[in-house]
Design a protein around this motif. Sequence first.
Motif, PDB file in Angstrom:
ATOM      1  N   GLU A 189     -22.510 -67.360  41.560  1.00 46.06           N
ATOM      2  CA  GLU A 189     -22.031 -66.936  42.871  1.00 46.06           C
ATOM      3  C   GLU A 189     -23.202 -66.790  43.824  1.00 46.06           C
ATOM      4  OE1 GLU A 189     -19.459 -63.573  42.880  1.00 46.06           O
ATOM      5  OE2 GLU A 189     -18.589 -64.133  40.961  1.00 46.06           O
ATOM      6  N   GLU A 221     -14.615 -63.625  46.603  1.00 48.44           N
ATOM      7  CA  GLU A 221     -13.608 -64.643  46.862  1.00 48.44           C
ATOM      8  C   GLU A 221     -12.383 -64.359  45.992  1.00 48.44           C
ATOM      9  OE1 GLU A 221     -13.846 -67.125  49.093  1.00 48.44           O
ATOM     10  OE2 GLU A 221     -15.810 -66.412  49.694  1.00 48.44           O
ATOM     11  N   LYS A 265     -12.244 -68.647  41.894  1.00 49.09           N
ATOM     12  CA  LYS A 265     -13.545 -69.117  41.421  1.00 49.09           C
ATOM     13  C   LYS A 265     -13.397 -70.533  40.891  1.00 49.09           C
ATOM     14  CE  LYS A 265     -16.186 -66.249  39.088  1.00 49.09           C
ATOM     15  NZ  LYS A 265     -16.659 -65.306  38.072  1.00 49.09           N
TER      16      LYS A 265
END
Length: 95
Positions: free
Chosen positions: A16, A32, A35
């Motif tokens: 990330e 988010e 993924k």
Amino acid sequence: MLKPLGDRVVLKFEAEKEQTVGGFVLAASHKEATKVGTVVAVSETGIRTITGDIVPPSVAVGDKVLVEYGSGLEVKDGDQELVICREADILAVLA
């Protein structure tokens, strides 16, 4: 290497990003909803229906998939951090 059972798959997620393109550091609360991961292992058997038929897995090793954030079980295999999740948790296969 992990060998998943039933309708489970093993995924490896991309790292990330903690910064934006402009260099701003993102807050820890900014996550988010989904993924992107790569399938590294798939169950050989698939799932068994109520009538006893076997449905083979619909993903293959190397597929890039989209899953909901937080789904699956995080495990370590040597120095790799992987996630074991059900095939039903996969939202889409990316082309």
